[in-house]
Design an enzyme around this catalytic site. Sequence first.
Site, PDB file in Angstrom:
ATOM      1  N   PRO A 138       0.826  -1.221   0.000  1.00 54.21           N
ATOM      2  CA  PRO A 138       0.000   0.000   0.000  1.00 54.21           C
ATOM      3  C   PRO A 138       0.852   1.259   0.000  1.00 54.21           C
ATOM      4  O   PRO A 138       1.821   1.360   0.761  1.00 54.21           O
ATOM      5  CB  PRO A 138      -0.778  -0.109   1.321  1.00 54.21           C
ATOM      6  CG  PRO A 138       0.054  -0.999   2.194  1.00 54.21           C
ATOM      7  CD  PRO A 138       0.756  -1.951   1.256  1.00 54.21           C
ATOM      8  N   ARG A 193      10.277  12.922   8.393  1.00 56.38           N
ATOM      9  CA  ARG A 193      10.570  12.909   6.943  1.00 56.38           C
ATOM     10  C   ARG A 193      11.141  14.236   6.458  1.00 56.38           C
ATOM     11  O   ARG A 193      10.517  14.982   5.688  1.00 56.38           O
ATOM     12  CB  ARG A 193       9.324  12.543   6.151  1.00 56.38           C
ATOM     13  CG  ARG A 193       8.775  11.230   6.616  1.00 56.38           C
ATOM     14  CD  ARG A 193       8.102  10.417   5.544  1.00 56.38           C
ATOM     15  NE  ARG A 193       7.469   9.276   6.183  1.00 56.38           N
ATOM     16  CZ  ARG A 193       6.243   8.853   5.951  1.00 56.38           C
ATOM     17  NH1 ARG A 193       5.504   9.440   5.037  1.00 56.38           N
ATOM     18  NH2 ARG A 193       5.757   7.806   6.600  1.00 56.38           N
ATOM     19  N   LYS A 197       0.919  -5.371   9.712  1.00 54.43           N
ATOM     20  CA  LYS A 197       2.074  -4.870   8.938  1.00 54.43           C
ATOM     21  C   LYS A 197       2.917  -3.921   9.778  1.00 54.43           C
ATOM     22  O   LYS A 197       2.382  -2.961  10.346  1.00 54.43           O
ATOM     23  CB  LYS A 197       1.539  -4.125   7.700  1.00 54.43           C
ATOM     24  CG  LYS A 197       2.586  -3.424   6.860  1.00 54.43           C
ATOM     25  CD  LYS A 197       1.954  -2.850   5.598  1.00 54.43           C
ATOM     26  CE  LYS A 197       2.963  -2.264   4.646  1.00 54.43           C
ATOM     27  NZ  LYS A 197       3.344  -0.903   4.965  1.00 54.43           N
ATOM     28  N   HIS A 218       8.368   0.146   7.148  1.00 55.24           N
ATOM     29  CA  HIS A 218       7.754   1.227   6.393  1.00 55.24           C
ATOM     30  C   HIS A 218       8.781   1.886   5.469  1.00 55.24           C
ATOM     31  O   HIS A 218       8.802   3.101   5.285  1.00 55.24           O
ATOM     32  CB  HIS A 218       7.145   2.268   7.340  1.00 55.24           C
ATOM     33  CG  HIS A 218       5.834   2.842   6.871  1.00 55.24           C
ATOM     34  ND1 HIS A 218       4.627   2.394   7.324  1.00 55.24           N
ATOM     35  CD2 HIS A 218       5.548   3.826   5.982  1.00 55.24           C
ATOM     36  CE1 HIS A 218       3.660   3.095   6.741  1.00 55.24           C
ATOM     37  NE2 HIS A 218       4.198   3.957   5.910  1.00 55.24           N
TER      38      HIS A 218
HETATM   39  C1  LIG Z   1       5.362   6.924  -0.849  1.00 56.70           C
HETATM   40  C2  LIG Z   1       5.018   5.835   0.109  1.00 56.70           C
HETATM   41  C3  LIG Z   1       3.768   5.822   0.722  1.00 56.70           C
HETATM   42  C4  LIG Z   1       3.426   4.782   1.587  1.00 56.70           C
HETATM   43  N1  LIG Z   1       2.154   4.756   2.119  1.00 56.70           N
HETATM   44  C5  LIG Z   1       1.794   3.706   2.898  1.00 56.70           C
HETATM   45  C6  LIG Z   1       0.457   3.601   3.364  1.00 56.70           C
HETATM   46  O1  LIG Z   1      -0.398   4.412   3.055  1.00 56.70           O
HETATM   47  N2  LIG Z   1       0.151   2.554   4.163  1.00 56.70           N
HETATM   48  C7  LIG Z   1       1.071   1.597   4.513  1.00 56.70           C
HETATM   49  O2  LIG Z   1       0.756   0.648   5.232  1.00 56.70           O
HETATM   50  N3  LIG Z   1       2.338   1.665   4.050  1.00 56.70           N
HETATM   51  C8  LIG Z   1       2.717   2.681   3.247  1.00 56.70           C
HETATM   52  N4  LIG Z   1       3.997   2.716   2.749  1.00 56.70           N
HETATM   53  C9  LIG Z   1       4.931   1.610   3.020  1.00 56.70           C
HETATM   54  C10 LIG Z   1       4.802   0.527   1.960  1.00 56.70           C
HETATM   55  O3  LIG Z   1       3.573  -0.152   2.095  1.00 56.70           O
HETATM   56  C11 LIG Z   1       5.920  -0.534   2.064  1.00 56.70           C
HETATM   57  O4  LIG Z   1       5.994  -0.997   3.393  1.00 56.70           O
HETATM   58  C12 LIG Z   1       7.277  -0.023   1.617  1.00 56.70           C
HETATM   59  O5  LIG Z   1       7.161   0.890   0.555  1.00 56.70           O
HETATM   60  C13 LIG Z   1       8.165  -1.198   1.181  1.00 56.70           C
HETATM   61  O6  LIG Z   1       9.452  -0.788   0.889  1.00 56.70           O
HETATM   62  P1  LIG Z   1       9.979  -0.452  -0.589  1.00 56.70           P
HETATM   63  O7  LIG Z   1       9.350   0.819  -0.999  1.00 56.70           O
HETATM   64  O8  LIG Z   1      11.452  -0.347  -0.412  1.00 56.70           O
HETATM   65  O9  LIG Z   1       9.566  -1.607  -1.481  1.00 56.70           O
HETATM   66  C14 LIG Z   1       4.364   3.749   1.874  1.00 56.70           C
HETATM   67  C15 LIG Z   1       5.615   3.772   1.258  1.00 56.70           C
HETATM   68  C16 LIG Z   1       5.945   4.782   0.373  1.00 56.70           C
HETATM   69  C17 LIG Z   1       7.295   4.738  -0.305  1.00 56.70           C
END
Ligand SMILES: Cc1cc2nc3c(=O)[nH]c(=O)nc-3n(C[C@H](O)[C@H](O)[C@H](O)COP(=O)(O)O)c2cc1C
Length: 382
Positions: free
Chosen positions: A84, A171, A257, A281
Site C-alpha cells: 500500500p 521525513r 504490517k 515502512h
Molecule cells: C510513498 C510511500 C507511501 C506509503 N504509504 C503507505 C500507506 O499508506 N500505508 C502503509 O501501510 N504503508 C505505506 N507505505 C509503506 C509501503 O507499504 C511498504 O511498506 C514499503 O514501501 C516497502 O518498501 P519499498 O518501498 O522499499 O519496497 C508507503 C511507502 C511509500 C514509499
Amino acid sequence: MRGMDLHAKYPALSDLRARARARIPRFVWDYLDSGTGVEATKARNRERLDRVRLMPSILHGEFTPDISAPLFGQMHALPVGIAPVGMSGLIWPDAERHLARAATQAGIPYALSTVASQKPEDVGPHLNGQGWFQLYPPRDPEIRTGMLNRARAAGFGVLVLTVDVPVGSRRERQARSGLTQPPRLTPRLMAQVARCPTWALGMASMGMPRMRLIDDYAGETKGLPSNKHAGYLLRTSPDWDYLRWLRDAWEGPIVVKGVLNGDDAHALEGEGVDAIWVSNHAGRQFDAAPATIEALPEVRAATRLPVIMDGGIEGGLDVLRAIALGADFVMMGRGWHFALGALGAGGPAHLADILAADLVANMGQLGTKTLFDVRERLIPTG
Ligand SMILES: Cc1cc2nc3c(=O)[nH]c(=O)nc-3n(C[C@H](O)[C@H](O)[C@H](O)COP(=O)(O)O)c2cc1C
C-alpha cells in the site's frame, strides 16, 4: 515498445527508477523516495539484502523453475505483490487503477491504502479478488465500521492493519521539498511541474489528487481545517484491544504490517491474526530500526503463520534472499511506482516481467525447482 525491446532498454528496476526520476516533479519524487532522519534505515534495508549469499549448484540438469506462491488459499503467479502506498495518484496520474489492473493481469495481490487517492469502490472492480485493504485505524467506531464494510463490499478480501505509524514521522527531506497535504502548488513547485510535461498533462486531466476515502468522512468532523482531517480521522496509535475489535469485525484474513521482532509476532498469532508482515515502512518512520531482512529470521522462528516481508526489494534475487531467510511472500512499494513513472500504465507489467525473469535466472543458478527449496541454499553468516 514490445517486451524484448523493453528488456533491452530497461533490464532492471534501477533503469526504471532513473527514468521515473526525470519524469516526476522533484517534490513528488521526494515524497516517494525519502525515508526519515538521515535515511539510514532505508539504506540498511538494501545493504543487508546485499549481504545475503546463496550457494549455487552444478550439474542439476535442465528444469523449469516454479515461481508461483500460495497465500490465503490463492495461488499467485509470483511471490511478490504491491504494497500500500498513500496518494499513489500524486506519484503518477491514475496510479491506483493502473496498479490494480497490472496486479490482476500478473496474478499478484494489490493492497490499497486507506489514504490512497482512489476509493475502494473505484479500484475493487479492477482487482478480480486479488485486493487487500490496508487500514490506518480511524478513531471513530462508525467510520471504522463504515470503511470495513465498504472495503468488503468492493471485493477486498484481506485486511492489513499497519502498526508502525504510532505517531507521524518527520521525513525531513520531504519537508524541505515543500509538499503539503493536500498538495498546494507554489511557484517553486510549479516550476518543477513544468519540467515534467507527461506528469502535468495526466494530472490536468485527472484533477489534483486527494485522499478520496478520507474526504467522504471529512464532513463528519465539523470545524476542522481540511489539512487536519486525515490526522484527526485516523487514530494512528491502535492498541491490542483495537486489534481484538478488528479480529471480531473482519471475517477474512487479517495481516499485521510493521512487525520487527519475534515476541510481537508470537503475541499476534495468539490474537488470531492470519499473517505477519515484517516491515519498517521503507525506513520512513524510525531511523534506528533494524533492516527487515535482519529482523526476518527471528520473526520466522517465532510463528507458524505466513510471513510477508518488504523493504528495499529490487529484483528476483532479493525475493529469493527474503524467502531463504523465512519469508513466504514479498511486497514492494516504491518499485511499482518507479515503473509507473518510467513507462506509464505499462510500467508495472514490465516490472512483473523483470521479477519473473530474474527469479527464473537465479533459480537456474541455484538449481532450485520451487521457491521454498531456496532455503536449503542459504550460506550461514558469521
Ligand atoms: C510513498 C510511500 C507511501 C506509503 N504509504 C503507505 C500507506 O499508506 N500505508 C502503509 O501501510 N504503508 C505505506 N507505505 C509503506 C509501503 O507499504 C511498504 O511498506 C514499503 O514501501 C516497502 O518498501 P519499498 O518501498 O522499499 O519496497 C508507503 C511507502 C511509500 C514509499
